[in-house]
Design a protein around this motif. Structure first.
Motif, short mmCIF file in Angstrom:
data_model
loop_
_atom_site.label_atom_id
_atom_site.label_comp_id
_atom_site.label_asym_id
_atom_site.label_seq_id
_atom_site.Cartn_x
_atom_site.Cartn_y
_atom_site.Cartn_z
N VAL A 279 78.72 44.62 -79.70
CA VAL A 279 77.47 43.85 -79.58
C VAL A 279 76.46 44.28 -80.65
O VAL A 279 76.05 43.48 -81.48
N MET B 138 79.56 48.83 -76.46
CA MET B 138 78.34 48.08 -76.76
C MET B 138 77.99 48.21 -78.24
O MET B 138 77.61 47.23 -78.90
N THR C 129 80.67 43.26 -71.72
CA THR C 129 81.12 44.31 -72.63
C THR C 129 81.12 45.65 -71.93
O THR C 129 82.06 46.43 -72.01
N ALA C 130 80.04 45.91 -71.19
CA ALA C 130 79.92 47.20 -70.53
C ALA C 130 80.97 47.37 -69.44
O ALA C 130 81.56 48.44 -69.30
N SER D 115 74.10 52.00 -84.32
CA SER D 115 75.37 51.65 -83.68
C SER D 115 76.55 52.37 -84.30
O SER D 115 77.65 52.28 -83.80
N GLU E 70 79.24 52.56 -73.72
CA GLU E 70 78.23 52.60 -74.78
C GLU E 70 78.89 52.36 -76.14
O GLU E 70 78.39 51.60 -76.97
N ALA F 134 76.45 41.24 -72.66
CA ALA F 134 76.30 42.69 -72.64
C ALA F 134 76.96 43.29 -71.41
O ALA F 134 77.66 44.31 -71.47
N SER G 53 73.30 47.76 -69.32
CA SER G 53 73.22 46.44 -69.96
C SER G 53 71.81 45.88 -69.89
O SER G 53 71.29 45.36 -70.86
#
Lengths: 513, 493, 129, 575
Positions: free
Chosen positions: A298, A294, D570-571, A340, A291, D567, A230
């Motif tokens: 995100v 993410m 989320t991880a 992504s 991952e 982040a 992160s």
């Protein structure tokens, strides 16, 4: 095809230059202080051009080697990994390094007339020196295979960039604020990044990226690794100007000297983007659940938000360079989107767009800089009649703009094409929609400029129109090299596309660095 | 070097390119410039005639211009549909050039070099569209056509022209990049290629829902075909000088749009797939609505060119309608409409320009009684009107007939109402123009105006008279034309 | 040739027309008379026109009378009624004419109603009158 | 496409059309007049050349599988073609004094096209000629040069092209159903196709409510134009009905209405050419009834009556044309007493009037009675009554009103010259034909398409007809005498076309205004919506908006931290 073979033939030189991988970083790094010492501005510039040309030549050598199907591992001081620092070149960073050094060369060629006018004479030598160091930093980031070394070069390039941006103060005092903002956020990013690297070291006990990757392949559920991940993503995201961490970028681009705008827009964020890819795909593993999460929750949402929101913002900007800067953030969205997707096609398209975007944004900033030089243009509305007063610059700007819009016969079309294909293959219809909306918005903001240039009458004193402005030939040539590249890479995108493909395959095929 | 169809294919682009260079270089010498322009036009026509014959004899010349990536290449292949479009565009371009020279000289227009240079680029683009071998190539030239006609639309350079040009560019570029391009790329993804294929390159690759979505994207993406609601560029482009309007409406731009429409139905989707697609039905209804609405709005316009512009919107939706109905006959009718409408509409526009050249009158209501001074112009206008209305023995009658023949399926037949209504509305807005000119007494104030008896330049009268004669000749030529096109439609059901 | 003298019944003395016609008759224009028409000028005679009704009436009665000389075998029974056609004709004609009054009331409008302007031969002919 | 013209009968229509095309390019009026006369003569010769019924000179278009039969010569087309030839010849004589190139060319083309339509063996050829008649005939209206004629011409063209398009649509649908373009019996059992075709034919045949173009346009046509117009268009439509819809019951009632309603309007109409137009309508009604009955007698009656009508209606229009030429008007209020200076015209007019009123030994007597007999044979007593009633009405407006108000009545004081010689000649020939047909009816009967046995000159027929006519004349005399006859007044009489010329027009104007306003509102609405969106976007995204405001650096750092938290979450949450 012909370009590829030409480059391959140069690669014969690699026997003469076995240390190319090291030299490409070391030469500019050492040449920077020398430039400052030279003191005479013109001399410093010439020296810089020479160095940049050498760096470019070396990077072409590396590129040729990579195109030949090899990867290069260079051990600094012959200290083997994991103890020593190794430089590592594969198709991914060969492309980035060539791009950075090539753009540096073009920016320097373009920059002389600009620097002459924009920077105080006594600071000019210093300016070129800093520029060379910045170049070394960027190449270093791209070439190194050591996680901490990445941080070091990242800071080298960043700090020199803060200085370069601040030198725009000669034109506009706001450059100082912009530089300071950049510095604060850049430092935060660097800090986050180094925290992440530290955490990785905690988890694996090594800083060599290849080793980290190997060690992470087993226990990737470790909380420390996740935290490291992160921090690294956010830290590099900040450097990449990932939405919404992009706020430093517009002012930094807008108030820096013209030449720096050109260079930054086409390289700095690209290198950060490269680093992000390197960490996401070859240090961490693309299949890891955190991952993927993410990517899905995100990066992809932020990417398309950037593509749309920043395009709208760009449409509102009266200031040309801020317009282009916001457009850059939006375009970075395209690249992040490709990344992504987590597929070979997506990553490849993202990389290709990175390359093409450098070409088009470089050209656009060059043209805008010329416009500023010739007509004092800062705002879009002041570009009126440029088609008459600065026909060459206006034409270059238009073609590069068309490329940005993704019009066929320009390179921008090719990368968007592959991006859409990748999105469709991934089943991301909404991403296609976002690309479409963003492209249409690009028509708006580029259209505004084209309209002003071609459809409005040039400013006039009473009845006499302002006479045609002659742009310095030295600045026009690099502009047109980029414009030509924008067209060339539509018809023959084999080199960047091939590199992007092989890089993406390598990264996702699990090939370790 | 001997002429071969492949060479001819390349010459399609090279000749206008040479013309462009010649026009630019000879810009200072108007006579040489215009001579070069005409020579280029004539050479192009000769080249196209050769190609048309070759294609008619069964040849399908092909040339690959650039291979960008697997599945991404610039590829030319000429088939009868494209040959027909090339023939229409190049032939009318030649006439339009003669006319344009007369018009621009007669009106002492500025920037003539830029004007004709843009024309040369635009006709090159139109030729590229005609000869495209895959959707990507077609798209590329479609865009070039937009860009190269932009300076023509804004030629007058005033605020109105700029506004018209802006709308022209925004709508055409916006739809093509926003809708058409994704559709092309999606085609590439699903079919693995965009090369045109008899029977439809998408057939068997996509289901009805995706097919429908793609069809909608294509139809609205091809804004040049001016289907409501992407039609607004057309009336706005009317600010351009008349030769440009003629070029937009009859020679290249709108024609390229509807040509693309027919092309995608036949080669990208395939007739069967369009027919089975639920979207096609609604698009056909939209086309029918466009036909009627275009005519109704045309009735309300007093400015002659605006009236003709709306008329084009209505008339060319015939093509879209036929394409969406997608029976072989309907498509034949649609294709024929491209040809026949071209001659009728170019006549009307040239007449409008001739009238303007004579006395700078643009409003229909002010043309009363002008027939005496310009009998040939208004006579040609009358013939052109009859052809557009679709009355025998003029060219426009055939496409309407064949379209109707293609619409007898019970689910389509009520759309015939649109065609019937359209014919009647056409009379109401087209015929009074020439009839009033011949029969109505001019306003006493207007009659005082000495301009009322002014004569247009000869070069602006001759071309419309020729094209008006052609509408009569084409009525009898319809059989050979249809025979020529027949191979295209036999691939379908 | 036509075996019936066309009807020339009495002209209704319309009030506004009277002075005009009186004037015409007071000063008969002989110049315009066609030579071939001279023998027939009596047809225009007031008395002749008034008397015409008797001629027609008499002829009508004769033909009604003829009905009694034979039995009509028409398609419909009422055809056989004596004088059927005469009665039908008289009633039909009267009805048609009389309906003119209300019809004109409902549908009559000024000549310029549609605003098309006059249309009787503005451009044509040699109107030498 | 190929023409096999050699060694094969040639379509007489081409003689007329070719002549028309020639005349369009010949400025010398003498040459034109010669062609105008020679065309019908040549056509007649060609007509005589065809010995065998059949279809000649077919055209095949392979691409769309189209077979055209432009020349079908059979019992039905033969008689119609002949009367068109005669009509064209008489009209050419009548127009000899005229020097109008447009009218010369268009009249011939128009007549040729009408004949072409009659010979058309398939619906597409029919459509082509159908539309050509519309285009060419409208010039005969426009050439009178008045504003009213111009507008009427446009209305006329709209309706006629509309008729053609309906025909086309119907033909296409029919082709879809049967796979054939042949123009044979259609009938309404073919559904929509049949109805469309009937409607298309019906417009040209001036069916009730679709009839207004006739009364609207014919009186506004030129002098010769009105004569030419009266010959072709409507008769061509009658032919099409006879071919396609013989025996459709609905036609009986449509026809009955057509015979009856115009007589009421004709009574109060002031313009005598318009009265004649109503009269056309009424006569067409008889023919339509005959077709509706559909028996051999009925169709023969329609054909024979059409034949006679071209001549006597043409004659009446000719006489009114002569009056118009000499006085400049055909308004009853302006005319009267013209027999003094135009005795021959008056005589010919009387013959025409007698013919149309079906006096024995004049043409309509031997033709109309066929239709009446056909109706009676089928037992349609009510329709029969309507037809008898309408016959009385014909007498009123065509038999009495036309000659009476023009040539007799009170003396208007007008003393125009007699009509030109060519007009007199044309009228004389027409008058001769009226008498000839009335007497030598066998000649006409032999030309009729079907076998039949009918004898017009029976004692009871003559007596009945004379009773009817004399009683009606008596009624006229009586009504005039007691002052119940509506006086002639200059006025416009409304008809069904009022619907589109007044409320329809107003509706269009209204619709236009509303559409304008609607578009305006939509534009405004869109503009407002866009403005609102724009305002929001500006507030958020513009250089002065929320997004771009220079944020305190601390806040920026905080924001980055927030994003980092996101982040991290989320991880951590991923699995």
């Amino acid at each position: 095809m012909s370009l590829m073979s030409a480059i391959s033939s140069i690669s014969g030189l690699r026997d003469l230059l076995p240390h190319a991988a090291a030299l490409v970083v070391v030469i500019p790094l050492l040449a920077g202080p020398i430039a400052v010492i030279l003191a005479k501005a013109r001399l410093a510039w010439l020296w810089s051009v020479l160095v940049a040309a050498a760096a470019f030549g070396l990077s072409l050598v590396l590129l040729g080697t990579v195109l030949g199907g090899e990867t290069i591992t260079y051990e600094m001081g012959n200290w083997p990994a994991p103890l020593g620092i190794i430089y590592y070149v594969d198709s991914l960073n060969a492309l980035v390094i060539s791009l950075v050094s090539g753009m540096a060369l073009l920016a320097l060629l373009y920059g002389w007339p600009m620097v002459e006018r924009e920077i105080e004479p006594k600071k000019q030598a210093m300016f070129f020196g800093t520029f060379l160091i910045c170049l070394a930093g960027l190449i270093g980031v791209a070439i190194t295979g050591d996680a901490f070394n990445v941080f070091v070069f990242l800071e080298v390039s960043s700090i020199s960039t803060y200085v370069l941006v601040a030198m725009g103060a000669g034109q506009n005092r706001q450059a100082l604020t912009a530089s300071f903002n950049y510095l604060i956020l850049g430092t935060i990013g660097a800090t986050f990044f180094v925290i992440g690297v530290g955490l990785l070291y905690m988890a694996t006990g090594t800083l060599n990226m290849a080793d980290i990757s190997r060690l992470l392949a087993d226990g990737d559920n470790d909380r420390v690794v996740r935290a490291a991940f992160s921090f690294i993503v956010i830290g590099l995201g900040l450097k990449t100007a990932m939405f919404p961490l992009h706020t430093w970028l517009p002012n930094a681009y807008a108030f820096s000297p013209s030449m720096i705008g050109v260079f930054l827009a086409s390289t700095a964020t690209k290198v950060a983007f490269y680093t992000l890819i390197r960490f996401l795909f070859s240090v961490f593993h693309a299949g890891a659940p955190f991952e993927t999460a993410m990517f899905d929750y995100v990066l992809a949402p932020m990417a398309i938000t950037a593509m749309i929101v920043c395009s709208v913002q760009a449409s509102f900007q009266p200031d040309v360079r801020r317009l282009l800067a916001y457009s850059s953030v939006a375009q970075l969205g395209y690249m992040l989107l490709g990344l992504s997707m987590g597929t070979v096609a997506g990553l490849s398209a993202g990389l290709l767009h990175m390359f093409n975007h450098a070409l088009m944004k470089g050209a656009l900033f060059m043209a805008v800089g010329l416009a500023t030089l010739g007509l004092g243009v800062i705002q879009v509305s002041e570009m009126r009649g440029m088609g008459k007063t600065m026909p060459l610059t206006a034409a270059g700007l238009s073609i590069a703009g068309l490329s940005l819009m993704g019009v066929p016969l320009t390179a921008g079309f090719v990368s968007k094409y592959y991006l859409v294909i990748a999105a469709l293959e991934r089943g991301w219809w909404w991403a296609v929609a976002a690309i479409v909306v963003s492209s249409v918005l690009a028509i708006f903001y580029i259209g505004r400029m084209i309209e002003a240039m071609y459809l409005q009458k040039p400013p006039s004193h009473g009845d006499d129109p302002v006479i045609v402005v002659r742009s310095p030939i030295l600045a026009i040539v690099p502009l047109y090299i980029l414009v030509a590249a924008n067209i060339w890479f539509f018809f023959d995108p084999s080199v960047p596309k091939g590199l992007a493909d092989s890089a993406a395959t390598l990264l996702l095929g699990g090939g370790a660095p | 070097m001997n002429w071969t169809p492949e060479l001819g294919l390349i010459l399609l682009l090279v000749l206008p390119g040479l013309g462009f260079a010649g026009i630019v270089l000879a810009g200072k010498y108007p006579n040489i410039r215009d001579g070069l322009n005409l020579a280029m036009g004539a050479a192009l026509v000769a080249n196209v005639v050769g190609l048309v014959n070759a294609v008619g004899a069964g040849a399908r010349p092909g040339v690959q211009l650039a291979d960008i990536a697997p599945g991404l290449s610039l590829q030319f292949t000429l088939e009868p549909l494209g040959a027909m479009f090339a023939a229409i565009a190049s032939g009318l371009f030649f006439l339009n050039t003669i006319y344009g020279i007369g018009y621009m000289r007669g009106n002492k227009a500025k920037n003539q070099t830029r004007f004709f240079a843009s024309f040369a680029l635009a006709i090159a683009a139109a030729m590229g569209v005609a000869a495209s071998g895959n959707m990507l190539t077609l798209f590329v030239f479609y865009e070039i056509l937009t860009l190269s006609t932009f300076p023509l639309v804004t030629h007058n350079g005033d605020e109105k022209a700029r506004r018209g040009g802006r709308i022209y560019l925004i709508i055409l570029m916006g739809t093509s990049i926003g809708l058409l391009l994704p559709a092309v790329i999606a085609t590439q993804v699903y079919a693995g290629t965009t090369d045109f294929m008899v029977g439809g390159l998408l057939s068997g690759h996509v289901g009805p829902i995706v097919g429908s979505i793609l069809l909608v994207l294509y139809v609205f993406g091809i804004a040049k075909a001016a289907l409501i609601p992407v039609h607004m560029w057309l009336p706005n482009a009317m600010v351009a000088p008349t030769p440009v309007s003629a070029f937009l409406h009859a020679v290249a731009v709108v024609k390229a749009g509807v040509f693309t429409m027919v092309k995608i139905v036949i080669y990208v989707f395939g007739i069967d797939m369009v027919r089975a697609s639920p979207a096609a039905h609604w698009l056909a209804i939209l086309a029918a609505i466009t036909i009627v609405v275009g005519s109704v709005i045309a009735m309300t316009k007093d400015n002659l060119k605006a009236r003709l512009a709306w008329s084009t919107i209505g008339q060319l939706s015939y093509v879209t309608l036929g394409a969406m109905i997608a029976t072989p006959l309907a498509l034949m009718g649609a294709t024929l409409q491209i040809v026949m409408h071209a001659f009728g509409k170019i006549t009307l526009f040239m007449c409008a320009g001739a009238i303007y050249s004579a006395n700078h009158v643009t409003d229909v209501s002010k043309m009363n009684g002008m027939g005496k001074a310009m009998p040939w112009v208004f006579g040609a206008f009358f013939i052109g009107s009859l052809s557009i209305i679709g009355l025998p023995p003029f060219a426009g009658a055939w496409p309407k007939l064949i379209l109707l023949m293609g619409m007898t399926d019970p689910s389509d037949r009520w759309l015939m109402v649109a065609l019937i209504l359209s014919s009647l509305l056409n009379i109401v807005y087209l015929l009074p123009v020439s009839v009033n000119a011949f029969l109505k007494k001019p306003d006493p104030v207007e009659a005082e105006n000495a301009h009322n008896n002014a004569k247009p330049p000869l070069l602006t009268v001759l071309p419309p008279v020729l094209t008006a004669g052609a509408t009569l000749g084409l009525f009898f030529m319809a059989g050979p034309i249809m025979d020529y096109l027949r191979p295209v439609f036999e691939g379908g059901s | 040739m036509a075996n019936s003298k066309p009807p020339k019944p009495k002209r209704k003395p319309a009030a506004p027309a009277k002075p005009k016609s009186a004037k015409t008759e007071a000063a008969p224009v002989t110049d315009g008379i066609h030579p071939a028409a001279r023998p027939f000028l009596w047809v225009g005679n007031h008395g002749v026109q008034r008397g015409f009704i008797w001629l027609v009436g008499a002829l009508m009665l004769v033909f009604i009378g003829l009905d009694y000389t034979f039995n009509r075998h028409g398609h419909f029974s009422w055809e056989a009624a004596k004088g059927f056609y005469a009665i039908f004709g008289f009633l039909a004609f009267t009805f048609v004419v009389l309906m003119g009054w209300p019809l004109r009331k409902w549908t009559g409008r000024p000549e310029t109603y549609y605003g098309d302007g006059p249309y009787d031969g503005a451009d044509e002919g040699e109107h030498d009158v | 496409m190929m023409f096999n013209l050699l060694a094969m009968p040639i379509n007489p229509a081409f003689a007329l059309m070719f002549g028309g095309l020639l005349m369009a390019f010949i400025p010398q009026w003498r040459v034109r007049k010669f062609i105008a006369l020679a065309g019908p003569v040549l056509a007649l010769w060609l007509w005589l050349q065809v010995d065998v019924f059949g279809s000649y000179g077919g055209i095949h278009i392979a691409a769309i599988g189209l077979d055209l039969e432009p020349f079908r010569f059979d019992g039905l087309s033969r008689i119609w073609a002949l009367i068109f030839i005669i009509g064209a010849f008489l009209n050419a004589i009548y127009a000899l004094h005229e020097r109008d190139q447009v009218q010369d060319a268009m009249s011939a083309l128009y007549g040729g096209a009408a004949m072409g339509a009659v010979f058309a063996g398939d619906l597409l050829s029919l459509f082509v000629f159908w539309e050509i008649t519309a285009i060419t005939s409208v010039f005969l209206i426009w050439r009178s040069g008045t504003e009213a004629a111009r507008l009427a011409g446009i209305r006329y063209l709209v309706m006629h092209v509309g008729s053609g398009v309906l025909l086309l649509a119907g033909a296409v649908l029919l082709h879809g159903q049967t796979g054939s373009w042949a123009f044979e019996h259609i009938g309404l059992e073919t559904g929509l196709a049949g109805w469309l075709l009937l409607l298309g034919f019906g417009i040209k045949a001036a069916f009730p409510l679709l009839h207004t173009w006739l009364q609207d346009a014919y009186p506004k046509a030129t002098i010769t134009g009105a004569v030419v117009l009266s010959s072709f268009t409507t008769k061509m439509a009658i032919y099409a009905l006879a071919r396609g819809f013989a025996g459709e019951d609905i036609l009986i009632y449509v026809g009955a209405i057509m015979t009856a309603f115009p007589v009421f309007f004709a009574v109060i109409e002031n313009d005598l050419r318009r009265v004649l137009s109503f009269s056309i309508n009424n006569q067409l009604g008889f023919m339509v009834v005959g077709i509706g009955v559909g028996t051999a007698l009925g169709i023969n009656g329609a054909a024979a009556h059409a034949f006679a009508d071209v001549i006597f209606k043409g004659l009446l229009f000719m006489s009114m044309g002569a009056v118009m030429l000499r006085t400049g008007t055909t308004k009853a209020t302006e005319l009267g007493g013209l027999f003094r200076s135009m005795p021959f015209t008056a005589l010919f007019c009387l013959i025409g009037a007698g013919s149309i009123s079906a006096f024995p030994f004049l043409s309509a007597f031997v033709t109309k009675s066929l239709i009446l007999a056909a109706v009676a044979d089928e037992g349609h007593w009510f329709v029969w009554g309507v037809l008898i009633f309408a016959s009385a009405g014909v007498l009123e407006h065509a038999g009495i009103k036309i000659p009476y108000f023009a040539f007799f009545a009170h003396d208007s004081g007008k003393r125009p010259k007699e009509a030109p010689w060519n007009m007199l000649l044309a009228m004389g020939l027409a008058s001769f034909l009226c008498v000839f047909l009335g007497v030598n009816y066998g000649w006409l009967y032999n030309l009729l398409p079907y076998e039949m046995i009918y004898e017009p000159y029976t004692f009871d027929h003559i007596v009945g007809q004379m009773q009817l006519l004399l009683a009606a004349i008596f009624a006229f005399a009586l009504l005039v005498r007691i002052g119940w006859y509506p006086p002639e007044i200059r006025m416009t009489i409304l008809d069904a076309d009022w619907l589109w010329r007044k409320p329809g027009r107003s509706f269009l104007i209204w619709l236009n205004a509303i559409l304008d306003r609607l578009f305006g509102l939509v534009h405004l609405g869109v503009a407002r919506r866009a403005q609102n969106v724009g305002r929001v976007l500006t507030a958020v995204l513009s250089p002065h908006g929320a997004f771009a405001r220079v944020v305190p650096r601390g806040a920026l750092a905080g924001w980055t931290a927030t994003f980092l938290t996101l982040a991290l979450l989320t991880a951590y949450l991923a699995h």
